[in-house]
Design a protein around this motif. Structure first.
Motif, short mmCIF file in Angstrom:
data_model
loop_
_atom_site.label_atom_id
_atom_site.label_comp_id
_atom_site.label_asym_id
_atom_site.label_seq_id
_atom_site.Cartn_x
_atom_site.Cartn_y
_atom_site.Cartn_z
N ALA A 18 0.84 -1.19 0.00
CA ALA A 18 0.00 0.00 0.00
C ALA A 18 0.87 1.25 0.00
N SER A 19 1.98 1.18 0.75
CA SER A 19 2.93 2.28 0.81
C SER A 19 4.29 1.70 1.17
N CYS A 20 5.34 2.32 0.67
CA CYS A 20 6.69 1.89 1.02
C CYS A 20 7.65 3.02 0.72
N PRO A 21 8.85 2.99 1.30
CA PRO A 21 9.83 4.04 0.95
C PRO A 21 10.18 4.00 -0.53
N SER A 22 10.55 2.83 -1.05
CA SER A 22 10.94 2.71 -2.46
C SER A 22 10.80 1.27 -2.91
N THR A 23 10.13 1.06 -4.03
CA THR A 23 10.02 -0.29 -4.58
C THR A 23 11.38 -0.79 -5.06
N GLN A 24 12.29 0.12 -5.40
CA GLN A 24 13.63 -0.29 -5.83
C GLN A 24 14.33 -1.10 -4.75
N ASP A 25 14.22 -0.64 -3.51
CA ASP A 25 14.91 -1.31 -2.42
C ASP A 25 14.32 -2.70 -2.15
N ILE A 26 13.01 -2.81 -2.29
CA ILE A 26 12.36 -4.11 -2.06
C ILE A 26 12.80 -5.11 -3.11
N VAL A 27 12.82 -4.70 -4.37
CA VAL A 27 13.22 -5.62 -5.44
C VAL A 27 14.70 -5.96 -5.32
N ILE A 40 8.21 -8.29 -9.69
CA ILE A 40 7.74 -6.90 -9.66
C ILE A 40 7.33 -6.54 -8.24
N CYS A 41 7.63 -5.31 -7.85
CA CYS A 41 7.05 -4.72 -6.64
C CYS A 41 6.29 -3.47 -7.08
N VAL A 42 5.01 -3.40 -6.71
CA VAL A 42 4.17 -2.27 -7.09
C VAL A 42 3.55 -1.68 -5.83
N THR A 43 3.40 -0.37 -5.82
CA THR A 43 2.87 0.30 -4.63
C THR A 43 1.92 1.41 -5.04
N ASP A 44 1.06 1.80 -4.09
CA ASP A 44 0.18 2.94 -4.29
C ASP A 44 0.85 4.25 -3.93
N TRP A 57 11.06 11.42 -6.45
CA TRP A 57 9.85 11.21 -7.24
C TRP A 57 8.69 11.27 -6.27
N SER A 58 7.85 12.30 -6.39
CA SER A 58 6.73 12.46 -5.47
C SER A 58 5.43 12.08 -6.15
N ASP A 59 4.48 11.59 -5.35
CA ASP A 59 3.21 11.14 -5.92
C ASP A 59 2.11 11.23 -4.88
N PRO A 60 0.92 11.66 -5.26
CA PRO A 60 -0.22 11.55 -4.36
C PRO A 60 -0.67 10.10 -4.30
N PRO A 61 -1.02 9.59 -3.13
CA PRO A 61 -1.38 8.16 -3.01
C PRO A 61 -2.50 7.76 -3.96
N GLY A 62 -2.29 6.61 -4.61
CA GLY A 62 -3.33 6.01 -5.43
C GLY A 62 -3.52 6.61 -6.80
N LYS A 63 -2.63 7.50 -7.24
CA LYS A 63 -2.84 8.17 -8.52
C LYS A 63 -1.83 7.77 -9.61
N ALA A 64 -0.63 7.41 -9.21
CA ALA A 64 0.40 7.05 -10.19
C ALA A 64 0.56 5.54 -10.24
N LEU A 65 1.18 5.07 -11.31
CA LEU A 65 1.60 3.67 -11.38
C LEU A 65 3.10 3.65 -11.11
N MET A 66 3.48 3.04 -10.00
CA MET A 66 4.88 3.00 -9.60
C MET A 66 5.27 1.58 -9.29
N PHE A 67 6.27 1.10 -9.99
CA PHE A 67 6.72 -0.27 -9.73
C PHE A 67 8.17 -0.43 -10.13
N SER A 68 8.76 -1.49 -9.61
CA SER A 68 10.12 -1.88 -9.98
C SER A 68 10.09 -3.31 -10.50
N TYR A 69 10.94 -3.56 -11.47
CA TYR A 69 10.96 -4.83 -12.20
C TYR A 69 12.39 -5.36 -12.16
N LEU A 70 12.53 -6.63 -11.85
CA LEU A 70 13.85 -7.24 -11.78
C LEU A 70 14.23 -7.84 -13.13
#
Length: 252
Positions: A18-27, A40-44, A57-70
């Motif tokens: 739902a929320s995280c500091p960065s999907t890059q770090d999780i992947v 893939i890690c995807v977040t709101d 990179w700033s984003d209002p919750p639930g409006k952007a598509l943000m993900f990281s792909y390995l």
């Protein structure tokens, strides 16, 4: 984003937050633990999202598509600097509006930045290098929600197209295109993408200023070369290729 729907949409290793500091770090952590390519890690919402050169990179919750792909590419390490161009093509061809690429990692719709790419190469102590591909797309931001920028003005698919984007469907489509693009890159390298890049190139023919570690240089973009370097025609009539740099101003 409905995380359960996201998990159903794509038959792969998908991590949802739902929320995280960065999907890059999780992947990155997943990759070091042996996760397969295509994870893939995807977040709101990201609380510490990052872009190139330390930008946020700033984003209002639930409006952007943000993900990281390995990605676990098999080509030589020297060739992997062109991954952002390959990914840019896959993203541009997935978006529902005419999109141009602005070397090396921005995607532009109607003159505004609609998406960005961050590719981080990791060389672990043991095993081959891998790449964490971060993608942020301004999907359903209203005009008032667009973030301030220091170069290109920001825009969104909603602002330019007038309709809300199904972010899950876009993620599913884009993940498939990334799979295909990276498989082609592994087998044939960047030359297999040069014609597709040229068709999407938003800089070619434009005069611009390129910021380099040694200062700024003005020239006219003529495209990219077979290694993915930006090629500029200079005032003295010569041409020069640049593997790195920041496009500061497009003058015409």
């Amino acid at each position: 984003m409905d995380t359960s729907a996201s998990q159903r949409a794509t038959p792969r290793n998908v991590i949802t937050r739902a929320s995280c500091p960065s999907t890059q770090d999780i992947v990155r952590d997943e990759a070091l633990a042996g996760a397969p390519a295509g994870t893939i890690c995807v977040t709101d919402h990201q609380t510490a999202g990052r872009g190139r050169r330390g930008r946020t990179w700033s984003d209002p919750p639930g409006k952007a598509l943000m993900f990281s792909y390995l990605a676990r590419p098999t080509r030589a390490l020297a060739e992997l600097s062109s991954l952002s161009l390959v990914v840019g093509i896959a993203v541009a061809e997935s978006l529902p509006l005419p999109t141009q690429l602005r070397w090396p990692n921005d995607l532009v719709v109607a003159g505004g930045k609609v998406a960005g790419i961050l590719v981080e190469l990791v060389t672990p102590a043991t095993g081959p290098p891998f790449a964490i591909i971060g993608i942020g797309i301004n999907a359903n931001l209203t005009r008032d929600e667009l973030p301030p920028t220091d170069r290109l003005p920001a825009t969104s698919l909603l602002v330019e197209g007038g309709v809300e984007i199904d972010r899950i469907a876009l993620l599913e489509s884009l993940a498939g295109r990334l799979d295909a693009a990276l498989a082609l890159f592994d087998s044939e390298g960047l030359p297999a993408f040069l014609a597709r890049y040229a068709a999407l190139d938003g800089l070619v023919g434009h005069s611009l200023t390129l910021r380099l570690p040694t200062g700024e240089l003005a020239g006219t973009a003529t495209g990219i070369d077979s290694s993915g370097c930006l090629v500029l025609a200079l005032a003295d009539g010569s041409t020069q290729s640049f593997a790195a740099g920041e496009v500061e101003r497009v003058l015409d």
